[in-house]
Design an enzyme around this catalytic site. Sequence first.
Site, PDB file in Angstrom:
ATOM      1  N   HIS A   1       0.619  -1.402  -0.036  1.00  0.00           N
ATOM      2  CA  HIS A   1      -0.199  -0.357   0.294  1.00  0.00           C
ATOM      3  C   HIS A   1       1.212   1.122   0.453  1.00  0.00           C
ATOM      4  O   HIS A   1       0.544   2.561   0.895  1.00  0.00           O
ATOM      5  CB  HIS A   1      -1.015   0.112   1.013  1.00  0.00           C
ATOM      6  CG  HIS A   1      -1.582  -0.826   0.673  1.00  0.00           C
ATOM      7  ND1 HIS A   1      -3.734  -0.704   0.214  1.00  0.00           N
ATOM      8  CD2 HIS A   1      -1.945  -2.294   1.066  1.00  0.00           C
ATOM      9  CE1 HIS A   1      -3.836  -1.294   0.636  1.00  0.00           C
ATOM     10  NE2 HIS A   1      -3.516  -1.934   0.934  1.00  0.00           N
TER      11      HIS A   1
ATOM     12  N   TYR B   1       4.402  -5.494   9.261  1.00  0.00           N
ATOM     13  CA  TYR B   1       3.811  -4.300   9.340  1.00  0.00           C
ATOM     14  C   TYR B   1       5.355  -3.483  10.291  1.00  0.00           C
ATOM     15  O   TYR B   1       5.927  -2.094   9.883  1.00  0.00           O
ATOM     16  CB  TYR B   1       3.391  -3.588  10.310  1.00  0.00           C
ATOM     17  CG  TYR B   1       1.640  -3.642   9.183  1.00  0.00           C
ATOM     18  CD1 TYR B   1       0.962  -4.585   8.179  1.00  0.00           C
ATOM     19  CD2 TYR B   1       0.404  -2.680  10.334  1.00  0.00           C
ATOM     20  CE1 TYR B   1       0.312  -4.679   8.172  1.00  0.00           C
ATOM     21  CE2 TYR B   1      -0.895  -3.254   8.663  1.00  0.00           C
ATOM     22  CZ  TYR B   1      -0.996  -4.028   7.511  1.00  0.00           C
ATOM     23  OH  TYR B   1      -2.002  -4.096   7.051  1.00  0.00           O
TER      24      TYR B   1
END
Length: 343
Positions: free
Chosen positions: A61, A332
Amino acid sequence: MKSSPFDRNAQFALLILALAASSVPRLVLGAPAASTEVTAPQVIDAFEGTFGVHPGQRRNHIKGLCAAGEFVGSTDTAALSRSTLFSGKTIPVIARFSLGGGSPEVPDAGPAPRGMALEFHLPGGALQHITMINSPIFAAASPASFRDLLIAAKPDPKTGQPDPEKLKAYAATHPDSMALTELSSHHTPTANYFQTTFFSVHTFKFIDAKGTEHPVRWRFVPRDGTKEMTAAEMKAAPHDFLEKNFIERTLKAPAVWDMIVYVGEPGDPQDNPTLAWPETRKHFTAGTLTITQATPQQKGMACEPINFNPLVMADGIAPTNDPVLLFRSPAYAVSFAKRRSGQ
């Protein structure tokens, strides 16, 4: 011929569609997956291997914009969750809208999933993160399967395209991929972020004042309605339009979504994000998100340094044992550490 950044992102996003249309044999449910365990660095390595490395930027993203607004939760939701998110008070929100994949050059009309990430600033300094995509289900049931998907989509250096045999091998050994394959074959990208419905994908737990847990999934449904692009619109669209259109939209009037919560019943899958719940499940409006401003993502903007870790949760909301959900936090963290150090 070497692939462009668009080709690499499109190959990854189109993999699901390609499997549906190919001559890949139907999956044998007993077929073993290629691997059962994977580490967060291995998944990030797979992203970098497929999309390349863009120093200082997100590994997935990567292309997005910053936004801000507020959320007002319904006090009726307190029957299921004691979270102050549903106090009925106005909660400040920092948001990020984005496209899936690891190339910043992906065209906005491409098939990459749209994403919405939210950071709620609750009373007392607590934070609640919510991250979503415009699909009700995920591409893989486990981190290892998702890593294998990324590897299967890696372009061959000689052709610039994924190896068809590797795609077939992935499909033949990963039955969890077929749910999104079927769903994706009936949909096209949405026309704008503000005309996109975003889904939690995972199952979460609402915890009420007595400590009782309630399995839930949610979606954010736009007041402007959901609009998918036609083939002609996809072909004619400029390379970049989502950011410009969204900024212009918020200058005219706020973009608004209703948070619709679905309550699970016994037997509903809670640990497999590739399986959807029936639309007949009890559901209700749990709150309203209003985005009032949007800006390009650049250094110094509010959303740029935020990790948007979906396991950042305040009291009253908790994760399930979904292995993909639980894996997202360490993955992440690896990506975050790399981009913050300029890698």
